[in-house]
Design an enzyme around this catalytic site. Sequence first.
Site, PDB file in Angstrom:
ATOM      1  N   HIS A  63      15.967 -96.758  37.304  1.00 34.20           N
ATOM      2  CA  HIS A  63      15.242 -97.271  36.068  1.00 34.20           C
ATOM      3  C   HIS A  63      13.854 -97.710  36.486  1.00 34.20           C
ATOM      4  CE1 HIS A  63      15.251-100.091  32.331  1.00 34.20           C
ATOM      5  NE2 HIS A  63      14.025-100.076  32.594  1.00 34.20           N
ATOM      6  N   HIS A 214      17.628-100.330  27.092  1.00 32.82           N
ATOM      7  CA  HIS A 214      17.147-101.646  27.461  1.00 32.82           C
ATOM      8  C   HIS A 214      17.633-102.646  26.391  1.00 32.82           C
ATOM      9  CE1 HIS A 214      13.599 -99.467  29.287  1.00 32.82           C
ATOM     10  NE2 HIS A 214      13.317-100.651  29.502  1.00 32.82           N
ATOM     11  N   GLU A 217      16.569-107.955  26.658  1.00 33.65           N
ATOM     12  CA  GLU A 217      15.416-108.246  27.636  1.00 33.65           C
ATOM     13  C   GLU A 217      14.876-109.523  27.292  1.00 33.65           C
ATOM     14  OE1 GLU A 217      12.817-105.549  28.699  1.00 33.65           O
ATOM     15  OE2 GLU A 217      11.966-106.587  30.526  1.00 33.65           O
ATOM     16  N   ASP A 314      12.023-100.708  37.857  1.00 30.79           N
ATOM     17  CA  ASP A 314      11.315-101.014  36.679  1.00 30.79           C
ATOM     18  C   ASP A 314      10.169-100.713  36.766  1.00 30.79           C
ATOM     19  OD1 ASP A 314      11.871-101.326  33.891  1.00 30.79           O
ATOM     20  OD2 ASP A 314      12.052-103.649  33.990  1.00 30.79           O
TER      21      ASP A 314
HETATM   22 ZN   LIG Z   1      12.420-100.893  31.884  1.00 30.36          ZN
END
Ligand SMILES: [Zn+2]
Length: 427
Positions: A63, A214, A217, A314
């Site tokens: 990711h 996603h 979050e 990320d």
């Molecule tokens: Zn991300």
Amino acid sequence: MFNGIFTLRNVSVPASALGRVDGSVARHDISVTDGIITAIGPATTGAGDLGGRLVLPCFTDIHTHLDKGHIWPRKENPDGTWTGALQAVLSDRTGRWVADDVARRMDFSLRCAWAHGTAAIRTHLDSNPPQHDISFAVFEEMRARWAGRIELQAVALFGPDVMQDRAALNAVAARAKAAGGLLGGSLAVFEQSKQAMLALVETAGNHGLDLDLHTDETGDPGAHALRHLAEAVLETGYTGRVMAGHCCVLTVQDGETVARTIDTAARAGIAVVSLPMCNIYLQDRAPGRTPIRRGATLLQEMKAAGMTVAVASDNTRDPFYAYGDLDGIEVLRESVRILHLDHPQDMAWDWLRAITSAPAAHGGFAHTGTLRVGGPADMIVTRARSWTELMSRPQTDRVVIRAGQQIDTTPPDYAELDDLMGAGAPE
Ligand SMILES: [Zn+2]
């Protein structure tokens, strides 16, 4: 220099590096000929004894956001929040993310990852039309340029506006399909959350695409995208692979809600990737207040429920995360500390799979993230001989061997990107 025919004599190899669900470590000799591992046998002593230095497989970073990487000098996050990041990226993307800009930053990021010992990367690509056409074309060019060094996958990323617009969603899905990519999207608190997840899963099914979202979050307990995604998978009979990233909200919801979500996600076969470094940067941030809830999801409980779990980088040096360098050792080390993956100690090494073989298998990469006889000699040799030695230093002196050849591990110079940074470039 390791090259050609050689043996890594008397090295420490975690059983998890051999692909086993196992927390043990043992001494081995690893023999390599012409880029291939030809033997992994009992340790011997003699010339070239490495005294128990740890050998790890190359990393799978499942990711990332290669299209956003390294824009920080020209577009900071104004307040360090998730909303601040979203708005900053939107303003930078508009007009600035032309093919050359995206390509140069992407290539820079890939050279960082290469230097640190990463062999496979999945990147999300901001895909709100018309950006999807620009970024997927750059991605395809980059995937060809890096073939044989870093194996690349791409996911189309967008917000709920695209999920609710069937024409836009189909256009983005078609572009992702043409690139051999995946369908993604980002969803947290949203009134039509379940309908949006159904639309996404149905579209992925129609186009024959795997999914990587996603989800949740946020620290707002009203977010249920992961459960809605899992329900949509179960109700539609969708058979593709599904990964969910972040899932931060599980850290602030009540036990019953959490248990229901994990149970549903496990039954739907969803894999979860946690992004702990980005989470501790963005989650629970408010001016003048020290954060309490750190947002890194319940990975131990998910693993215990039988789910495939992973950790990954990320963002890197963009408004969603001001730091980072696509370094698998940093991700593993920080994940261990943040998520308490180090106890019980006799299973700590099993978490190595979370950034090597587990995401590699889920993603269907050719790179397996394991050391195996007959497989490519893609591995990292550290000076550390034990868990605590590995975790205590950044391992910048690691040796990276790719296809049996020791590579240059010098990361690229930031100054290369100065001309893209405008007024943000250092004087
Ligand atoms: Zn991300």
